[in-house]
Design a protein around this motif. Sequence first.
Motif, PDB file in Angstrom:
ATOM      1  N   ARG A  53      -2.938 -42.022  13.826  1.00 21.65           N
ATOM      2  CA  ARG A  53      -3.342 -43.372  14.217  1.00 21.65           C
ATOM      3  C   ARG A  53      -3.059 -44.399  13.128  1.00 21.65           C
ATOM      4  O   ARG A  53      -2.693 -45.538  13.418  1.00 21.65           O
ATOM      5  CB  ARG A  53      -4.856 -43.411  14.520  1.00 21.65           C
ATOM      6  CG  ARG A  53      -5.263 -42.860  15.868  1.00 21.65           C
ATOM      7  CD  ARG A  53      -6.780 -42.811  15.959  1.00 21.65           C
ATOM      8  NE  ARG A  53      -7.213 -42.414  17.290  1.00 21.65           N
ATOM      9  CZ  ARG A  53      -7.748 -43.240  18.192  1.00 21.65           C
ATOM     10  NH1 ARG A  53      -7.916 -44.516  17.897  1.00 21.65           N
ATOM     11  NH2 ARG A  53      -8.117 -42.796  19.369  1.00 21.65           N
ATOM     12  N   SER A  94      -8.226 -33.867  12.057  1.00 20.40           N
ATOM     13  CA  SER A  94      -7.831 -34.884  11.085  1.00 20.40           C
ATOM     14  C   SER A  94      -6.455 -35.449  11.389  1.00 20.40           C
ATOM     15  O   SER A  94      -6.199 -36.642  11.190  1.00 20.40           O
ATOM     16  CB  SER A  94      -7.834 -34.284   9.673  1.00 20.40           C
ATOM     17  OG  SER A  94      -9.111 -33.784   9.331  1.00 20.40           O
ATOM     18  N   GLY A 116     -13.335 -41.648  10.606  1.00 15.47           N
ATOM     19  CA  GLY A 116     -12.466 -40.945  11.542  1.00 15.47           C
ATOM     20  C   GLY A 116     -12.183 -39.510  11.163  1.00 15.47           C
ATOM     21  O   GLY A 116     -11.492 -38.792  11.895  1.00 15.47           O
ATOM     22  N   TYR A 117     -12.700 -39.067  10.021  1.00 17.95           N
ATOM     23  CA  TYR A 117     -12.484 -37.700   9.537  1.00 17.95           C
ATOM     24  C   TYR A 117     -13.828 -36.975   9.399  1.00 17.95           C
ATOM     25  O   TYR A 117     -14.846 -37.600   9.077  1.00 17.95           O
ATOM     26  CB  TYR A 117     -11.777 -37.712   8.194  1.00 17.95           C
ATOM     27  CG  TYR A 117     -10.354 -38.192   8.238  1.00 17.95           C
ATOM     28  CD1 TYR A 117      -9.292 -37.292   8.329  1.00 17.95           C
ATOM     29  CD2 TYR A 117     -10.061 -39.556   8.206  1.00 17.95           C
ATOM     30  CE1 TYR A 117      -7.973 -37.740   8.377  1.00 17.95           C
ATOM     31  CE2 TYR A 117      -8.746 -40.008   8.248  1.00 17.95           C
ATOM     32  CZ  TYR A 117      -7.709 -39.096   8.341  1.00 17.95           C
ATOM     33  OH  TYR A 117      -6.410 -39.544   8.396  1.00 17.95           O
ATOM     34  N   GLU A 167     -12.280 -46.838  16.410  1.00 19.61           N
ATOM     35  CA  GLU A 167     -11.153 -46.804  17.345  1.00 19.61           C
ATOM     36  C   GLU A 167     -10.134 -47.900  17.076  1.00 19.61           C
ATOM     37  O   GLU A 167      -8.954 -47.754  17.411  1.00 19.61           O
ATOM     38  CB  GLU A 167     -11.664 -46.909  18.786  1.00 19.61           C
ATOM     39  CG  GLU A 167     -12.467 -45.716  19.263  1.00 19.61           C
ATOM     40  CD  GLU A 167     -13.928 -45.776  18.837  1.00 19.61           C
ATOM     41  OE1 GLU A 167     -14.320 -46.740  18.129  1.00 19.61           O
ATOM     42  OE2 GLU A 167     -14.689 -44.854  19.204  1.00 19.61           O
ATOM     43  N   MET A 176      -6.336 -38.536  13.611  1.00 14.44           N
ATOM     44  CA  MET A 176      -6.675 -39.789  12.944  1.00 14.44           C
ATOM     45  C   MET A 176      -5.552 -40.216  12.003  1.00 14.44           C
ATOM     46  O   MET A 176      -5.216 -41.404  11.910  1.00 14.44           O
ATOM     47  CB  MET A 176      -7.984 -39.633  12.160  1.00 14.44           C
ATOM     48  CG  MET A 176      -8.491 -40.939  11.555  1.00 14.44           C
ATOM     49  SD  MET A 176      -8.879 -42.183  12.820  1.00 14.44           S
ATOM     50  CE  MET A 176      -9.238 -43.606  11.802  1.00 14.44           C
ATOM     51  N   GLU A 224     -17.801 -41.140  11.787  1.00 18.34           N
ATOM     52  CA  GLU A 224     -17.372 -41.554  13.120  1.00 18.34           C
ATOM     53  C   GLU A 224     -16.055 -42.319  13.072  1.00 18.34           C
ATOM     54  O   GLU A 224     -15.724 -42.959  12.078  1.00 18.34           O
ATOM     55  CB  GLU A 224     -18.463 -42.418  13.767  1.00 18.34           C
ATOM     56  CG  GLU A 224     -19.727 -41.624  14.079  1.00 18.34           C
ATOM     57  CD  GLU A 224     -20.802 -42.474  14.721  1.00 18.34           C
ATOM     58  OE1 GLU A 224     -21.531 -41.949  15.581  1.00 18.34           O
ATOM     59  OE2 GLU A 224     -20.921 -43.659  14.352  1.00 18.34           O
ATOM     60  N   ARG A 225     -15.339 -42.250  14.166  1.00 19.78           N
ATOM     61  CA  ARG A 225     -14.008 -42.851  14.253  1.00 19.78           C
ATOM     62  C   ARG A 225     -14.092 -44.328  14.627  1.00 19.78           C
ATOM     63  O   ARG A 225     -14.683 -44.685  15.649  1.00 19.78           O
ATOM     64  CB  ARG A 225     -13.168 -42.114  15.286  1.00 19.78           C
ATOM     65  CG  ARG A 225     -11.804 -42.753  15.548  1.00 19.78           C
ATOM     66  CD  ARG A 225     -10.968 -41.894  16.459  1.00 19.78           C
ATOM     67  NE  ARG A 225     -10.633 -40.624  15.817  1.00 19.78           N
ATOM     68  CZ  ARG A 225     -10.070 -39.599  16.449  1.00 19.78           C
ATOM     69  NH1 ARG A 225      -9.805 -39.678  17.731  1.00 19.78           N
ATOM     70  NH2 ARG A 225      -9.792 -38.490  15.785  1.00 19.78           N
ATOM     71  N   ARG A 252     -20.130 -47.869  12.507  1.00 11.84           N
ATOM     72  CA  ARG A 252     -19.748 -46.463  12.529  1.00 11.84           C
ATOM     73  C   ARG A 252     -20.377 -45.731  11.342  1.00 11.84           C
ATOM     74  O   ARG A 252     -20.451 -46.268  10.244  1.00 11.84           O
ATOM     75  CB  ARG A 252     -18.222 -46.308  12.467  1.00 11.84           C
ATOM     76  CG  ARG A 252     -17.503 -46.832  13.703  1.00 11.84           C
ATOM     77  CD  ARG A 252     -17.813 -45.971  14.919  1.00 11.84           C
ATOM     78  NE  ARG A 252     -17.152 -46.446  16.126  1.00 11.84           N
ATOM     79  CZ  ARG A 252     -17.689 -47.272  17.000  1.00 11.84           C
ATOM     80  NH1 ARG A 252     -18.914 -47.762  16.783  1.00 11.84           N
ATOM     81  NH2 ARG A 252     -17.031 -47.631  18.085  1.00 11.84           N
TER      82      ARG A 252
END
Length: 261
Positions: A182, A176, A63-64, A71, A179, A68-69, A18
Amino acid sequence: MAAAAAAQTERSVVVAGRRVRALIGGSGPAAVVLHHSTGNPGWLPFHEELSTRFTTFAVDMPGYGQSERPEWAREPRDLAVMLNRGTRAFGIERFVLVGLGFGGFVAAEMAALDASRIDQLVLVGAAGLQPREGEIADQMMMDYHEYVSAGFRDAERYEASYGHQAKELRELWEFSREMTARVTWKPYMFSRRLAPLLADVDSPALLVWGEADAIVPLDVARQYQEALPQAVLEVIPGAGHLVEMEEPSRVASLVRVPAVA
């Protein structure tokens, strides 16, 4: 909100498949800055102040923002693993690590995993530990204006810093917040597994808190001070949770330039 006194470069590296992005400016020893849960709004006066003494990396955490996030990430420690690897990917061998709010939670996890390259750990209004008094404000139960304005000592400071960019920053916050949910859900914004590991963090630690922090209670700072062997607590009179935005010069001046061996 972005300072224009010096040019910044943008660079990305790949960690665990990522992309992780950072804005970079200044010169000198490295300082890595991790943003709040609301996301990285760009090159701020605080970054500019640091860049007068440090090569400052304002990182979008995985993720922010434009990173890239992953997952699979489900807790702040997952982000800490990626960012420890990411600092090496950026070519940073030793660094000062500055964590703001939720970024402080991730920074503390990074130090707990490996403090050997951290010259100073700076936690500014950091989440990560369960308050013994009060609770960490839950942004999932608040709207954008209510949550962000609660980070300042008064409405005037909020309007001066955020009011003119409300639409763009609201969109960043919404992105944001997904994420954040999560990786910080149940328990919200703290880990029961973090404190026992901090006893082995031998890097000097600076804890900076606003006296009027309405997001992360001052008791969390005291717990970090108890847990970290070389911790010093600096409370900024009258300041709110976003103390680095209210007092960028003062907070930046507290960050220590590493001694040359």
